[in-house]
Design an enzyme around this catalytic site. Sequence first.
Site, short mmCIF file in Angstrom:
data_model
loop_
_atom_site.label_atom_id
_atom_site.label_comp_id
_atom_site.label_asym_id
_atom_site.label_seq_id
_atom_site.Cartn_x
_atom_site.Cartn_y
_atom_site.Cartn_z
N GLY A 1 0.84 -1.20 0.00
CA GLY A 1 0.00 0.00 0.00
C GLY A 1 0.87 1.24 0.00
N GLY A 2 0.27 2.39 0.35
CA GLY A 2 1.01 3.63 0.38
C GLY A 2 2.13 3.61 1.40
N GLY B 1 3.91 0.83 2.35
CA GLY B 1 4.96 -0.08 1.92
C GLY B 1 4.40 -1.49 1.84
N PRO B 2 5.28 -2.52 1.68
CG PRO B 2 7.20 -3.82 1.56
CD PRO B 2 6.74 -2.40 1.51
CB VAL B 3 1.35 -5.90 4.14
CG1 VAL B 3 0.83 -6.56 5.41
CG2 VAL B 3 1.00 -4.42 4.14
CE LYS C 1 0.46 -0.35 7.27
NZ LYS C 1 -0.62 0.60 7.61
CG ASP D 1 -6.74 6.74 2.94
OD1 ASP D 1 -7.45 6.99 1.93
OD2 ASP D 1 -5.68 6.11 2.87
#
Length: 842
Positions: free
Chosen positions: A529-530, A532-534, A548, A645
Amino acid sequence: MKFFFIFFIFLFSLLIQSCYSDNTILRRQSLKDGDVIFSEGKRFAFGFFSLGNSKLRYVGIWYAQVSEQTVVWVANRDHPINDTSGLIKFSTRGNLCVYASGNGTEPIWSTDVIDMIQEPALVAKLTDLGNLVLLDPVTGKSFWESFNHPTNTLLPFMKLGFTRQNGVDRIMTSWRSPGDPGSGNITYRIERRGFPQMMMYKGLTLWWRTGSWTGQRWSGVPEMTNKFIFNISFVSNPDEVSITYGVFDASVITRMVLNETGTLQRFRWNGRDKKWIGFWSAPEDKCDIYNHCGFNGYCDPTSTDKFECSCLPGYEPKTPRDWFLRDASDGCTRIKAASICNGKEGFAKLKRVKIPNTSAVNVDMNITLKECEQRCLKNCSCVAYASAYHESENGAKGCLTWHGNMLDTRTYLSSGQDFYLRVDKSELVRWNGNGSSGKMRLFLILISLLAVVMLLMISLFCFIRKRRQFKRLRKAPSSFAPCSFDLEDSFILEELEDKSRTRELPLFELSTIAAATNNFAFQNKLGAGGFGPVYKGVLQNGMEIAVKRLSKSSGQGMEEFKNEVKLISKLQHRNLVRILGCCVEFEEKMLVYEYLPNKSLDYFIFNDEHRVELDWPKRMGIIRGIARGILYLHQDSRLRIIHRDLKASNVLLDNEMIPKIADFGLARIFGGNQIEGSTNRVVGTYGYMSPEYAMDGQFSIKSDVYSFGVLILEIITGKKNSAFYEESLNLVKHIWDRWEKGEAIEIIDKLMSEDTYDVSEVMKCLHIGLLCVQENASDRPDMSSVVFMLGHNAIDLPSPKHPAFTAGRRRNVKTGGSSDNWPSGETGSTINDVTLTDVQGR
């Protein structure tokens, strides 16, 4: 005689069994469901199979030496058999055919070789490469082979591409789903026009391309540098354009798969752990998506201004306002003041790039790079050039020239090739420094020296601050002290230690997180996502976690990280995701959450296959759960919080499909009775933003109500708000038009069976959704009213007013506020009157 008869029957049965334990099917033999043939080395098997719990039967090839069933080729992929009566045998014309039953006259699949010779010795043979071949065993001549008809898997030594001799164009086609090997809508093929390159399509839409062949690899696949595993052969001549990936070590079991989501992946079988290990995939980031930055733009994933798109040298945004809003789809156009055919221009050098689409380039393999430059200069229509093979043994070779708009260029950190763009003199100075005066060079040198001095001073200041901070941290328990930290980390650690001591938020060591996620392995990656990777991880006690990991190129940063830590550690609710701790060590900053197995809401509602699983009771439960979570944030928690958001991808689902609101990096905390605020930095996701926030930077609890309303409408319809619907601006406009015509019932998701829902209840939720997306914030209900309306049936709901973003938003010139009607004698703009200083979409 009796003994002889029994002995004869025994020998005959052994002979019949041997037909199916061999690696061939003879012309006069057949293979029924349940019979299997194996390749000579027992690496592959051929026969009938089913997938998962399905009873449908397919004919195909799979690995015989791999413990989990891995199918690599399917014959009747679009025509499965409903029972076990299927039969494989040769037709009278010599084609190998699959029949739905032993008595069938018409095959459901055939090799369909038109000029088959009536050769009685013809056999079908399964090789140890996984290739099923129809051949004459005497001469060895091949008439048909499965390698020429790939499905979704590319095995070592298979070709992809075109050969003129037999007219075969080998194209990979995805499965429809993991449980359905039917022909999907993702294809991967060699584009022969211009200069060859591999291209992936979603339906008719170009989704990703490899870039052109550089001599050793595809320019857009920098990972193709391992010469110890693959022996790559690329052929490009008038008779053939193809690529083959061989392996040096025959014991290595590897395959490349084109999956149904539009991702190309390479796997290697790990015999020790008995599982497939993914070691490469594409597309991988935004810059890999085809034409992400529009005509004459290029994508740089390491860009420091939080927007990855820029215009190529000599070009400027075609629609500057869209670029300001981080939308480069309209691309770039030639700078109006520039002239590229006056004898005073040159070439700006763009390093380490995947050169633009080569489908329409002019190609000359017989001239040098210097000759290529001169040829481009002499042709006023030539806008750029590059070498064809820049990694050949003799250096750069061949010439490619572009004569129009350029598409799909991107940069890399340490690979790619040089690309030369035709620009005027002023642009040349800015990019290359060529033609600049001695004063300009001196000025640049002085600026560089000044920058070095300032950097040294800042470094000295940071060193002193670090030492002071380190002395203080040495007194803290060892589990809280990182091995290395930067200046910004020290301030975060100070806050985190306080939280950890008060048992609000545990600190995890980096070694613990790395072990849990298998060192952040590719197969553990859940998404990105905004932030970074999960990654999914499993702690030593068996607890599953989601991690995250803040990316260096993330659209979010330290403020969002600290904000999420500060907020979510204080929040406890059934419908909010639960944070377990965090890690700040070395340059790593990570948040550790509970693992939710059903992913996010958008995974279900925007995918036809997954959306079928959501009947109305589940959708209603999700709507009510999200509403209760927002109500807690707005009213019932210790803090009044505006999320800012809310969207489908930020709603996670546990194993009981209970929704959990996530991602509080952009949330705002209010105190006392404060319910609204303003900002010059609008962040969030377009399509979910309320009009007053997107246009004027004004946000409030009613901003979240608007986002929730959009979510309701998306859950009911199964469609995204940001798409276009029957010439409507968006989903909200489409639904409003139907509502006004009394046809709103038609927009209910057709994948929901009508016997699973009460139409009146669905229409009530639709009504509530329209109330939430009204243009004026004061008209929208608060979340306590929404929860009440969702929980009671016998209530009269007010009529919704005109929703936002369904027409141009108008402004009152005198007051600056929005208005449905212009005041007498006043004029104004009818389109988005943006007054923001920074807009960041996520």
